[in-house]
Each structure stands twice: as structure tokens, then as C-alpha cells.
Enzyme design. Structure first.
Site, PDB file in Angstrom:
ATOM      1  CG  ASP A  92     -22.768  -4.647  25.427  1.00  0.00           C
ATOM      2  OD1 ASP A  92     -21.977  -4.514  26.378  1.00  0.00           O
ATOM      3  OD2 ASP A  92     -22.945  -5.732  24.835  1.00  0.00           O
ATOM      4  CE  LYS A 151     -21.782  -9.398  24.877  1.00  0.00           C
ATOM      5  NZ  LYS A 151     -21.417  -8.033  24.470  1.00  0.00           N
ATOM      6  N   GLY A 168     -12.785   1.360  22.851  1.00  0.00           N
ATOM      7  CA  GLY A 168     -13.970   0.892  23.559  1.00  0.00           C
ATOM      8  C   GLY A 168     -13.776   0.571  25.029  1.00  0.00           C
ATOM      9  CB  SER A 203     -13.006 -11.446  31.112  1.00  0.00           C
ATOM     10  OG  SER A 203     -13.951 -10.493  31.598  1.00  0.00           O
ATOM     11  CG  MET A 253     -18.032  -0.492  19.482  1.00  0.00           C
ATOM     12  SD  MET A 253     -19.433  -1.611  19.542  1.00  0.00           S
ATOM     13  CE  MET A 253     -20.586  -0.706  18.563  1.00  0.00           C
ATOM     14  CB  ALA A 305     -25.150  -5.086  10.508  1.00  0.00           C
ATOM     15  N   GLY A 306     -23.438  -6.620  13.377  1.00  0.00           N
ATOM     16  CA  GLY A 306     -23.463  -7.807  14.231  1.00  0.00           C
ATOM     17  C   GLY A 306     -24.087  -7.465  15.579  1.00  0.00           C
TER      18      GLY A 306
END
Ligand code: NDP
Length: 275
Positions: free
Chosen positions: A104, A67, A243, A16, A219, A130-131
Site C-alpha cells: 500500500d 490486514k 486513491g 472489490s 486515499m 493514524a489507522g
């Protein structure tokens, strides 16, 4: 004065960039922020969150694969988190209740509009995927009033479900769903929100969606041009962006939600590119 504690929770988490981004924000703004990374066991997300806030933690970012759990766990959700169905930002309100937010979507819109000069109003936009990531950006994109927004996905039913969910927010935007193969005309802006690039795969979309004026946004981000962006360049796209800016902009929005101070993003994006 002591630093206040923030962290990003995910699994895995060692990759990260959020701790680096937030420490750059803290240096830049003089805010007393200490930001770490926490790897939560896959079945222990809620315990990890509870423990963090019990220790006096002030705010959490949440990343893959938690998430949706963050969204479910919260006592309250902001409007944008409610619609996104996922949360990347958590904090306690004055009653000590857990609030979920999602930054986001606003992150990608700011990156496009402020950093890349792409005003969305009136554009013909194609979102691939479409996630969770795609769902999070649909509302903020529609708020900018593009002329048309097509959501294309491998599992068409998931794209259709998003169209139903956002139909009321579309206003004058023509909102539609399809499989990858159907779109056959150039778009002004194409956003790749599939995770295909992570395996170096391409969503099987026709090269006809790219014209000489098309801007492409993946992204995903990496030091090299992403697989999708390379494909777009090979097929004549005018410009491609990855992204990284979205990542920094969503972080800046979380920082603002927690601290009420908006950091400058351009120097941080620049710094990460040269890391
Ligand atoms: P999800 O797992 O929720 O969704 C994945 C999507 O990709 C689905 O639409 C899925 O289709 C599609 N997909 C997966 N594999 C393929 C493939 N081989 N070919 C075509 N389509 C495929 O992931 P997220 O939405 O959370 O993440 C998507 C991407 O966005 C990731 O690359 C992630 O790194 C990036 N991201 C970047 C952020 C940033 O700040 N820059 C923030 C959040 C995410 P189906 O529905 O048919 O399964």
C-alpha cells in the site's frame, strides 16, 4: 499451460476492483493469471487462507478487515510489512512458509510521484489519520525525505505512537504528531488517510492548512469528487487526487512480487475511470 490462481480476501468483497485490475494486468503482460474474490467469514480468515494455498493458490491480496490478521498469521514478513503492522499481500516461499508483504505504501508514493508528478523530497506533508492505511504509508513517505511530516489524528495518542515507531526512519525529516485542530499553516501535500469520507464526514482540520500551492490526496476513491477533496477545492487547493491510482499501484506491486513482471499502470487507471 494452465492459469495460476490468485485472489483477494475480504469481508465484504463484492465491491472489490482487484479482480478487474489483475485481469487487465494479465491481459497486458500475457501472464497466466486467474484472479478471483473470496469473502471469508469474519471468524474464518486463517482457515480461508490455508484452504486457498492447499488448493494450489499462488498469492492472495488481503483487504478490510483482515490486514492485521494476515500480518499475524504469516511465518515471515518483509521489512516494509513488518513496519506497516498490516499485510495486503501473501504468498508461499520455497519452503512453503507463508510470507506477508505490504504494497500500500509504495502504491501511494508511486501514484504521487509517477502519475501526478509530486516529488516528495523537501515537501511539508500532513497525513490525516493514524489507522492501518496511514501507518502503511509513513515508512515509504519518509524514505523520500520530505522536509516535515505531521501525523494528525482524532485519537492523538495513536499519532504519537506512530511518531515513536518511525522516529528512527525519519532522518532529517521533522516528524511530529497532533490532533486535527492544531496544524494551522499551509502544507505542500495533505493526505487524507481517515475513514471519515466513507460516511461523508470531514476530519475537523482548519482550512489554514491549505494554501494556493497545496496538493491534496484522499486515499478514498469514488466516481464523484470525494467529500474531503471537494472541501479542499472549496478552500483553494491547487490540485486534488483520489486513491484510485494508489489502488492500482499497490496491485501492480503485488503482481510484481508474485510474478516478477511489472505491469503498466496508466492504461489500467484510465480504464477504471471510464468503467
Ligand atoms: P482504520 O479503521 O484503520 O483507521 C481509520 C482512521 O480514520 C483512524 O485514524 C480514525 O481515527 C479515523 N477516523 C475514522 N472516522 C473518523 C471521523 N468521523 N472523523 C475523523 N477521523 C476519523 O482504517 P484504514 O486506515 O484501513 O482506512 C482509512 C481509509 O483509507 C479508508 O477510507 C480506506 O478506504 C482508505 N484506503 C485506501 C487504499 C487505496 O488503495 N486507495 C488502501 C487502504 C485504505 P481514530 O484513530 O481516532 O479512531
Amino acid at each position: 499451460m494452465t492459469n495460476e490462481l490468485y485472489a483477494v480476501v475480504g469481508n465484504p468483497i463484492s465491491h472489490s476492483k482487484s479482480p478487474r485490475i489483475h485481469s487487465l494486468f494479465a491481459c497486458q503482460t500475457g501472464e497466466l493469471v486467474e484472479y478471483t474474490a473470496i469473502q471469508a467469514p469474519i471468524d474464518e480468515f486463517s482457515g480461508t487462507v490455508r484452504h486457498f494455498f492447499e488448493r494450489g493458490g499462488k498469492g492472495l491480496n488481503v483487504t478490510v478487515p483482515f490486514k492485521e490478521q494476515a500480518w499475524t498469521l504469516a511465518d515471515h514478513r518483509t521489512t516494509r510489512a513488518e513496519k506497516a503492522g498490516a499485510a495486503n499481500t501473501l504468498y508461499l516461499d520455497q519452503e512453503n512458509e507463508l510470507v506477508a508483504d505490504n504494497t500500500d505504501g509504495v502504491g501511494i508514493v508511486r501514484d504521487l510521484q509517477n502519475n501526478h508528478g509530486v516529488a516528495l523530497k523537501g515537501l511539508k506533508v500532513l497525513v490525516l489519520g493514524a489507522g492501518g492505511a496511514a501507518r502503511g504509508v509513513i515508512g515509504p513517505i519518509l524514505a523520500e525525505q520530505p522536509a516535515a511530516l505531521t501525523i494528525a489524528n482524532r485519537t492523538v495518542a495513536k499519532a504519537e505512537a506512530l511518531v515513536r515507531l518511525f522516529a528512527k526512519d525519519a532522518g532529517a525529516t521533522v516528524l511530529s504528531a497532533s490532533g486535527f485542530e492544531a496544524p494551522d499553516q499551509p502544507f505542500d501535500l495533505i493526505i487524507n488517510g481517515t475513514s471519515a469520507s466513507l460516511q461523508g464526514d470531514l476530519p475537523p482540520v482548519s482550512a489554514n492548512v491549505i494554501g494556493p500551492a497545496t496538493v491534496v490526496y484522499d486515499m478514498m476513491y469514488s466516481l464523484q469528487t470525494t467529500t474531503f477533496n471537494q472541501w479542499a477545492l472549496d478552500n483553494g487547493a491547487r490540485r486534488v487526487h483520489d486513491g484510485l491510482g494508489m489502488l492500482v499501484e499497490q496491485a501492480a506491486e503485488s503482481f510484481f512480487v508474485w510474478r516478477g513482471v511489472r505491469p503498466e499502470t496508466a492504461p489500467v487507471i484510465e480504464e477504471l475511470r471510464t468503467d
